[in-house]
Design an enzyme around this catalytic site. Structure first.
Site, PDB file in Angstrom:
ATOM      1  N   CYS A  74      -0.244   0.622   1.234  1.00 23.17           N
ATOM      2  CA  CYS A  74       0.709   0.110   0.261  1.00 23.17           C
ATOM      3  C   CYS A  74       1.239  -1.356   0.348  1.00 23.17           C
ATOM      4  CB  CYS A  74       2.103   1.078   0.919  1.00 23.17           C
ATOM      5  SG  CYS A  74       2.684   0.456   2.259  1.00 23.17           S
TER       6      CYS A  74
ATOM      7  N   CYS B 299       8.514   1.525  -5.181  1.00 22.22           N
ATOM      8  CA  CYS B 299       7.622   1.821  -3.827  1.00 22.22           C
ATOM      9  C   CYS B 299       7.897   1.065  -2.854  1.00 22.22           C
ATOM     10  CB  CYS B 299       6.225   1.789  -4.110  1.00 22.22           C
ATOM     11  SG  CYS B 299       5.847   2.821  -5.783  1.00 22.22           S
TER      12      CYS B 299
END
Lengths: 129, 384
Positions: free
Chosen positions: A106, A37
């Site tokens: 994130c 990610c």
């Protein structure tokens, strides 16, 4: 060239991150994120009398991932564990004068990494008892 | 230390000669080119002058093959939707490579939503279109196939002539997005067998707000912006004359200086690649030889691209680009880097350097040092 809307404070922490590194045989260790990610954080803590006496981090990630890691270490150094457990992602973002909206989710894992390190410390303490 | 701009694939600065040329329109011939009085005629001359210069840049059959638009995104949309919709009786299939720009892929996807079959053609690890796969998906129903001349993120130049032959064996039209290539490397639409070609003004030192579409004589397409009938009825709306005049002059300069400029930039590019690849765990992305002369793109393991970009900008005043997810609006890594087979964590560590007129050979050691120190700094921070 956009600075991706970062505040001066984020940029300052990114350029001069505090408390980078590791602690040998830490009292607590937390790891969150995933390189797939684009963000991975490791937090190491030393605890004395329920107070975070030392903290270090290592982070793979974007500007805000590095800045939030640096900021959280500065916020909790010398803080007692219960108080440190209550620090949220939003608190870290606020201390940095905010993060761009797309980064709130994130790249704002630093508080989570800290909490993991504290939980690890508490688990180890339980085992010792 | 002065700024070193290495992001010419994102936008090129306007060349001062372009500005000086286009300014004449604003100052003296500011008429509407559709007006019949002298100011209108003066304005019209600016447009026709620009059309001629762009036709020359790509060796178009005639000046009237060039249509002006608001920019490359519109040119891509017009080329793809305009041909697909106009030729729907011939078939409802379209094709594009996996590494096309979003202004090609998204119009294609829009057609797909409206009942067209979309074929995405994969590329190999260097970014070259898989010709076998292309041949396999083309049918007589394929009305438009879109393959870029060169890729902006990895610099790879596609074998357009070969692709054109394949497309015309079975399908109808080949559209080529030449945003990254036009004005940089020689393009000959007749020799390459191209039916439609997109050119961007602000990627070859022209002003923002203009683009062009080359349309081969006889290619049938419809307008996607109907109105007052400007640009042969294919693109209505009052022309952005300042930008168009500038784009024409930019095309002229690019053509005149291309050979000399490419020799100069290619040397700088090769030196940069040689030196940067000396860094541990650094890799070139894209094709080693079939690449744009001003394009050097890399990836570094264990670090992330947005951090590279920020550090290069803040510490060294060097502007670079990245395909990392963390710098994109969607938070997805570049589809180009994934298409050449990189894993997500590999795509995150990308850095793209694109050279231009302002760059000099003397800058190479400064850039290399900055990259080395940046990689070193971020790897020290990295737990990987």
């Amino acid at each position: 060239m956009a600075q991706i809307g970062y505040s001066e404070k984020v940029l300052e922490h990114f350029m001069n991150p505090r408390n980078v590194g590791t602690i040998e045989k830490p009292d607590g260790y937390g790891k969150v994120g995933n390189p797939v990610c684009g963000d991975l954080m490791e937090m190491y803590i030393r605890v004395k009398d329920d107070i975070i006496s030392d903290i270090k981090f290592k982070t793979f990630g974007c500007g805000s991932a590095i800045a939030t890691s640096s900021m959280v270490t500065e916020m909790v150094k010398g803080m007692n564990l219960d108080k440190a457990m209550k620090i949220t992602r939003n608190d870290v973002a606020d201390e940095l004068d905010g993060l761009p909206p797309q980064k709130m989710h994130c790249s704002n894992l630093a508080a989570d990494a800290l909490h993991e390190a504290i939980k690890d410390y508490k688990r180890k303490k339980e085992v010792k008892k | 230390m002065g700024r070193i701009y290495l992001d010419h694939a994102s936008v090129t600065p306007v060349d001062p000669r372009v500005l000086e040329f286009a300014e004449r329109y604003l100052k003296n011939d500011f008429g509407n080119p559709s007006s019949l009085h002298s100011l209108g005629l003066g304005a019209k001359r600016f447009i026709e002058d620009a059309r001629g210069k762009i036709a020359k840049l790509i060796n178009a059959e005639k000046e009237t093959c060039i249509i002006f638009t608001s920019g490359a995104t519109e040119s891509n949309n017009l080329a793809i939707k305009g041909t697909a919709l106009r030729n729907v009786a011939k078939g409802k299939e379209v094709a594009a490579s996996a590494i096309e720009h979003m202004s090609v892929l998204n119009p294609m996807k829009e057609l797909q939503k409206n009942g067209f079959k979309l074929n995405i053609i994969p590329v190999d690890s260097t970014g070259i279109v898989d010709l076998e796969k292309l041949g396999g998906v083309l049918t007589k129903n394929t009305t438009v196939t879109s393959i870029m001349y060169a890729n902006n993120e990895i610099g790879t130049i596609e074998p357009i002539k070969e692709i054109s032959e394949m497309v015309h064996e079975k399908g109808l039209y080949l559209h080529v997005d030449a945003i990254a290539a036009a004005g940089r490397i020689p393009i000959d639409v007749q020799n390459d067998g191209i039916d439609l070609l997109t050119i961007s003004s602000n990627d070859m030192y022209g002003p923002q707000g203009a683009g062009a579409l080359y349309i081969k004589p006889g290619v049938r397409l419809q307008s996607i912006l109907p109105g007052g009938g400007q640009e042969r009825g294919l693109r209505s709306g009052t022309e952005n004359l300042f930008a168009i005049a500038g784009m024409g002059e930019a095309a002229r300069i690019a053509k005149d200086e291309m050979e000399q400029e490419n020799t100069r930039l290619e040397k700088i590019k090769d030196k940069l690649i040689d030196e940067i690849l000396k860094i541990e765990e650094s890799y070139l992305t894209g094709h080693p030889t079939q690449r744009l002369p001003h394009h050097a793109s890399f990836r570094f393991s264990r670090i992330e691209g947005e951090s590279i970009l920020l550090n290069m900008n803040m510490r060294y005043s060097i502007q670079v680009s990245t395909g990392s997810a963390c710098s994109s609006k969607t938070l997805e890594p570049s589809h180009v880097l994934l298409a050449i087979g990189l894993k997500h964590e590999e795509a995150h560590g990308s850095m793209v350097l694109t050279l231009g007129r302002s760059n000099k050979a003397e800058e190479v050691p400064i850039i290399v040092k900055a990259v080395k120190e940046t990689v070193q700094k971020l790897r020290k921070l990295s737990p990987l």
